[in-house]
Write a protein that holds these residues in place. Structure first.
Motif, PDB file in Angstrom:
ATOM      1  N   PRO A  67       0.807  -1.223   0.000  1.00 16.59           N
ATOM      2  CA  PRO A  67       0.000   0.000   0.000  1.00 16.59           C
ATOM      3  C   PRO A  67       0.839   1.271   0.000  1.00 16.59           C
ATOM      4  CG  PRO A  67      -0.869  -1.581   1.581  1.00 16.59           C
ATOM      5  CD  PRO A  67       0.469  -2.120   1.117  1.00 16.59           C
ATOM      6  N   GLY A  68       2.101   1.149   0.398  1.00 18.19           N
ATOM      7  CA  GLY A  68       2.991   2.303   0.361  1.00 18.19           C
ATOM      8  C   GLY A  68       3.261   2.817  -1.034  1.00 18.19           C
ATOM      9  N   GLU A  69       2.887   2.016  -2.047  1.00 18.01           N
ATOM     10  CA  GLU A  69       3.060   2.443  -3.434  1.00 18.01           C
ATOM     11  C   GLU A  69       1.887   3.284  -3.931  1.00 18.01           C
ATOM     12  OE1 GLU A  69       5.731   1.875  -5.470  1.00 18.01           O
ATOM     13  OE2 GLU A  69       6.659   1.200  -3.599  1.00 18.01           O
ATOM     14  N   ILE A  70       0.828   3.392  -3.132  1.00 19.53           N
ATOM     15  CA  ILE A  70      -0.328   4.192  -3.564  1.00 19.53           C
ATOM     16  C   ILE A  70       0.043   5.666  -3.551  1.00 19.53           C
ATOM     17  CG2 ILE A  70      -2.671   4.918  -2.954  1.00 19.53           C
ATOM     18  CD1 ILE A  70      -3.150   2.078  -1.908  1.00 19.53           C
ATOM     19  N   ALA A  71      -0.137   6.311  -4.696  1.00 16.88           N
ATOM     20  CA  ALA A  71       0.222   7.720  -4.836  1.00 16.88           C
ATOM     21  C   ALA A  71      -0.994   8.622  -5.026  1.00 16.88           C
ATOM     22  CB  ALA A  71       1.176   7.906  -6.018  1.00 16.88           C
ATOM     23  N   PHE A  72      -2.130   8.043  -5.492  1.00 17.81           N
ATOM     24  CA  PHE A  72      -3.307   8.849  -5.807  1.00 17.81           C
ATOM     25  C   PHE A  72      -4.571   8.194  -5.266  1.00 17.81           C
ATOM     26  CE2 PHE A  72      -0.270   9.537  -9.258  1.00 17.81           C
ATOM     27  CZ  PHE A  72      -0.164  10.924  -9.261  1.00 17.81           C
ATOM     28  N   ILE A  73      -5.519   9.043  -4.901  1.00 20.35           N
ATOM     29  CA  ILE A  73      -6.874   8.599  -4.575  1.00 20.35           C
ATOM     30  C   ILE A  73      -7.838   9.490  -5.343  1.00 20.35           C
ATOM     31  CG2 ILE A  73      -8.632   8.369  -2.785  1.00 20.35           C
ATOM     32  CD1 ILE A  73      -6.466   7.805  -0.764  1.00 20.35           C
ATOM     33  N   CYS A  74      -8.869   8.871  -5.915  1.00 20.64           N
ATOM     34  CA  CYS A  74      -9.893   9.601  -6.649  1.00 20.64           C
ATOM     35  C   CYS A  74     -11.248   9.032  -6.257  1.00 20.64           C
ATOM     36  CB  CYS A  74      -9.648   9.460  -8.155  1.00 20.64           C
ATOM     37  SG  CYS A  74     -10.697  10.500  -9.188  1.00 20.64           S
ATOM     38  N   VAL A  75     -12.276   9.882  -6.217  1.00 16.75           N
ATOM     39  CA  VAL A  75     -13.593   9.489  -5.727  1.00 16.75           C
ATOM     40  C   VAL A  75     -14.660   9.794  -6.775  1.00 16.75           C
ATOM     41  CG1 VAL A  75     -15.272   9.731  -3.843  1.00 16.75           C
ATOM     42  CG2 VAL A  75     -12.829  10.131  -3.393  1.00 16.75           C
ATOM     43  N   ASP A  76     -15.610   8.859  -6.941  1.00 21.64           N
ATOM     44  CA  ASP A  76     -16.815   9.163  -7.705  1.00 21.64           C
ATOM     45  C   ASP A  76     -18.035   8.965  -6.822  1.00 21.64           C
ATOM     46  OD1 ASP A  76     -18.570   6.664  -8.397  1.00 21.64           O
ATOM     47  OD2 ASP A  76     -16.536   5.945  -8.729  1.00 21.64           O
ATOM     48  N   GLY A  77     -19.133   9.614  -7.195  1.00 20.58           N
ATOM     49  CA  GLY A  77     -20.382   9.474  -6.454  1.00 20.58           C
ATOM     50  C   GLY A  77     -21.571   9.611  -7.373  1.00 20.58           C
ATOM     51  N   THR A  78     -22.756   9.425  -6.824  1.00 21.04           N
ATOM     52  CA  THR A  78     -23.962   9.540  -7.636  1.00 21.04           C
ATOM     53  C   THR A  78     -24.215  11.005  -7.977  1.00 21.04           C
ATOM     54  OG1 THR A  78     -25.289   9.502  -5.605  1.00 21.04           O
ATOM     55  CG2 THR A  78     -25.027   7.433  -6.786  1.00 21.04           C
ATOM     56  N   SER A  79     -24.524  11.253  -9.236  1.00 22.18           N
ATOM     57  CA  SER A  79     -24.648  12.612  -9.758  1.00 22.18           C
ATOM     58  C   SER A  79     -25.859  13.324  -9.168  1.00 22.18           C
ATOM     59  CB  SER A  79     -24.775  12.557 -11.281  1.00 22.18           C
ATOM     60  OG  SER A  79     -25.001  13.831 -11.827  1.00 22.18           O
ATOM     61  N   GLY A  80     -25.627  14.496  -8.591  1.00 24.35           N
ATOM     62  CA  GLY A  80     -26.722  15.301  -8.066  1.00 24.35           C
ATOM     63  C   GLY A  80     -27.055  15.043  -6.612  1.00 24.35           C
ATOM     64  N   THR A  81     -26.364  14.095  -5.964  1.00 25.36           N
ATOM     65  CA  THR A  81     -26.552  13.844  -4.532  1.00 25.36           C
ATOM     66  C   THR A  81     -25.718  14.858  -3.750  1.00 25.36           C
ATOM     67  OG1 THR A  81     -26.986  11.499  -4.887  1.00 25.36           O
ATOM     68  CG2 THR A  81     -26.240  12.143  -2.702  1.00 25.36           C
ATOM     69  N   MET A  82     -26.279  15.490  -2.719  1.00 29.91           N
ATOM     70  CA  MET A  82     -25.563  16.592  -2.062  1.00 29.91           C
ATOM     71  C   MET A  82     -26.000  16.793  -0.620  1.00 29.91           C
ATOM     72  SD  MET A  82     -27.444  19.850  -3.857  1.00 29.91           S
ATOM     73  CE  MET A  82     -26.843  19.390  -5.458  1.00 29.91           C
ATOM     74  N   LEU A  83     -25.218  17.633   0.075  1.00 26.60           N
ATOM     75  CA  LEU A  83     -25.489  17.994   1.468  1.00 26.60           C
ATOM     76  C   LEU A  83     -24.777  19.293   1.784  1.00 26.60           C
ATOM     77  CD1 LEU A  83     -23.062  16.319   3.922  1.00 26.60           C
ATOM     78  CD2 LEU A  83     -22.972  15.704   1.502  1.00 26.60           C
ATOM     79  N   LEU A  84     -25.025  19.807   2.971  1.00 22.77           N
ATOM     80  CA  LEU A  84     -24.331  20.997   3.477  1.00 22.77           C
ATOM     81  C   LEU A  84     -23.506  20.615   4.699  1.00 22.77           C
ATOM     82  CD1 LEU A  84     -27.267  23.592   3.387  1.00 22.77           C
ATOM     83  CD2 LEU A  84     -25.499  23.251   1.650  1.00 22.77           C
ATOM     84  N   THR A  85     -22.313  21.208   4.816  1.00 24.01           N
ATOM     85  CA  THR A  85     -21.477  20.993   5.998  1.00 24.01           C
ATOM     86  C   THR A  85     -21.053  22.331   6.583  1.00 24.01           C
ATOM     87  OG1 THR A  85     -19.254  21.032   5.016  1.00 24.01           O
ATOM     88  CG2 THR A  85     -20.511  18.966   4.811  1.00 24.01           C
ATOM     89  N   ASP A  86     -20.540  22.270   7.823  1.00 23.93           N
ATOM     90  CA  ASP A  86     -19.926  23.457   8.408  1.00 23.93           C
ATOM     91  C   ASP A  86     -18.473  23.540   7.960  1.00 23.93           C
ATOM     92  OD1 ASP A  86     -18.515  21.631   9.968  1.00 23.93           O
ATOM     93  OD2 ASP A  86     -19.711  21.989  11.774  1.00 23.93           O
ATOM     94  N   ALA A  87     -17.725  24.501   8.507  1.00 24.15           N
ATOM     95  CA  ALA A  87     -16.335  24.699   8.092  1.00 24.15           C
ATOM     96  C   ALA A  87     -15.455  23.518   8.452  1.00 24.15           C
ATOM     97  CB  ALA A  87     -15.785  25.974   8.736  1.00 24.15           C
ATOM     98  N   GLU A  88     -15.860  22.723   9.459  1.00 25.48           N
ATOM     99  CA  GLU A  88     -15.085  21.552   9.879  1.00 25.48           C
ATOM    100  C   GLU A  88     -15.514  20.285   9.139  1.00 25.48           C
ATOM    101  OE1 GLU A  88     -16.231  23.867  12.289  1.00 25.48           O
ATOM    102  OE2 GLU A  88     -14.209  24.688  12.020  1.00 25.48           O
ATOM    103  N   LEU A  89     -16.369  20.444   8.130  1.00 24.10           N
ATOM    104  CA  LEU A  89     -16.838  19.337   7.277  1.00 24.10           C
ATOM    105  C   LEU A  89     -17.765  18.376   8.009  1.00 24.10           C
ATOM    106  CD1 LEU A  89     -13.494  18.594   5.376  1.00 24.10           C
ATOM    107  CD2 LEU A  89     -15.379  20.085   4.690  1.00 24.10           C
ATOM    108  N   THR A  90     -18.412  18.873   9.062  1.00 24.88           N
ATOM    109  CA  THR A  90     -19.462  18.117   9.725  1.00 24.88           C
ATOM    110  C   THR A  90     -20.797  18.459   9.075  1.00 24.88           C
ATOM    111  OG1 THR A  90     -18.274  18.138  11.831  1.00 24.88           O
ATOM    112  CG2 THR A  90     -20.642  17.692  11.908  1.00 24.88           C
TER     113      THR A  90
END
Length: 426
Positions: A67-90
């Motif tokens: 796992p020490g060879e992992i250099a990148f992470i990328c994320v996908d999600g369902t299109s149009g799904t959303m929420l609101l968070t505070d400044a601390e990402l809660t």
């Protein structure tokens, strides 16, 4: 350097690790934690993501990979799904899913200022969801799409999105700019910066890297939607190549040299390199099949279907009213009658209805100037049924090819390679 993709799907979390040439090395999956459908908690997505990452890294070690060879992470999600968070990402709001609708008051506010047609119009639009959330929550600092939220928790930095997830919220896909009229509808600073596919979002948080046993310099890059990620996993990036994703819903994507959009039909485009990925998503698909049949019933009843025969039944299979593409109408009614006494005939007619919708999707793209698909690859669970495939071939006028890889997590893991991030960082 290895790359890790995270897919936040409708049923659970999937991860994949690929080699520098994009070849799959390892995968893992974890089901979503139970949710209250009226009050979806995004932190449960995050908890499932952490569980899947731990499972993925353990599987990687078992396979003899570091796992020490992992250099990148990328994320996908369902299109149009959303929420609101505070400044601390809660989260300070519930999450609203891609298929939520009924926001008529918000749609009226949008219609008063939006161009006509525009992708943000309608009571089921992503922007309407955002306005509803703003009206429900206090203390919001960030509007985040599903993939944005997971990426933000990885980096500790909010306020960032990608142009593909932000498209339905109204961002300009070429530039990543938000129209002034959209910004005026929302509190100042709430909209995220929309970056191009593969752009750097930040480093993995040091404490998270330590807890997971990952290097401290892992880069998180801007991701995409689940259907585009499935395309990147399934098909070569060649003009005219298309992917039909037969999951819970029916998603159509085709690579075209031209940007083609018709919000009135639910047709839109995403930039991928120098080309455009055009298409849309219908509410038909596996969700309808599972509403009526178990997996065992689908397998058994399919053996009694002659795919060369016509049922004579004109179905438009939906679980509930509302369609997005090739018709964009939140009140569009399902058509599943008359129902024959023979369940095999009923299933046959549903297969035909889905196949007709798929064919119509490609006709809409062609009519809009996008051309016809030269090759169609199939992804998702529905691609595994040979009877369904034969029915689709009859309606499409060509035999769909089974993609060697179909999981969105694989396509997401390949983003740093496809966008050149891995090469420039070598």
């Amino acid at each position: 350097m290895l790359s890790l993709g995270i897919d936040i799907g409708t049923s659970g979390i999937r991860t994949a690790v690929v080699a520098p040439d994009g070849a799959l090395l390892s995968m893992a999956s974890v089901d979503h934690l139970p949710q209250d459908p009226e009050r979806i908690d995004a932190m449960l997505w995050w908890q499932a993501t952490l569980a899947c990452l731990a499972k993925q890294l353990a599987a990687l070690r078992t396979a003899g990979q570091d796992p020490g060879e992992i250099a990148f992470i990328c994320v996908d999600g369902t299109s149009g799904t959303m929420l609101l968070t505070d400044a601390e990402l809660t989260p300070v709001s519930r999450a609203l899913m891609y298929n939520s609708k009924g926001f008529e008051d918000e749609a009226a506010r949008i219609a008063a200022v939006a161009p006509d047609p525009h992708i943000t119009r309608g009571s089921g639009s992503a922007l309407a969801r955002a306005l509803r959330l703003v009206g429900e929550a206090d203390g919001a600092r960030h509007l985040l799409h599903q993939a944005d939220f997971i990426a933000a928790r990885l980096t500790g930095k909010g306020g960032q999105s990608d142009v593909m997830n932000a498209l339905k919220t109204g961002v300009a896909p070429e530039t990543g700019d938000w129209p002034e009229w959209i910004a005026a509808l929302l509190p100042d600073g709430l909209l995220p910066q929309a970056l191009q596919l593969g752009a750097p979002l930040g480093r993995l948080r040091a404490e998270l890297a330590r807890d997971l046993g990952l290097p401290g310099d892992v880069r998180v890059v801007a991701g995409t939607t689940d259907s585009i990620a499935a395309f990147l996993a399934a098909a070569p990036l060649q003009p005219g190549v298309a992917v039909t994703s037969l999951g819970s819903t029916l998603a159509i994507k085709m690579l075209s040299p031209a940007r083609i959009e018709d919000p009135g039909l639910g047709l839109y485009s995403h930039r991928v390199g120098k080309a455009w990925l055009v298409g849309g998503a219908s509410n038909t698909g596996g969700r309808v099949l599972r509403h009526y049949f178990s997996d065992a019933e689908l397998a058994q009843l399919s053996t009694r279907i002659d795919p060369a025969a016509e049922t004579g039944l004109d179905y438009y299979p939906l679980v509930e009213p509302g369609e997005r593409f090739p018709v964009n109408d939140p009140a569009f009614a399902p058509r599943l009658t008359p129902r024959p006494e023979d369940d095999a005939l009923f299933l046959h007619a549903i297969f035909e209805g889905i196949a007709r919708i798929e064919a119509r999707c490609y006709e809409v793209i062609a009519d809009a100037g996008g051309g016809r698909p030269t090759r169609i690859f199939s992804a998702g669970g529905g691609a595994k049924n040979p009877v369904f495939t034969a029915i689709r071939a009859r309606h499409l006028g060509q035999v769909p090819e089974t993609a060697a890889e179909t999981e969105a997590a694989i396509g997401t893991a390949r983003v740093p390679i496809l966008t050149g991030m891995a090469e420039t960082s070598a």
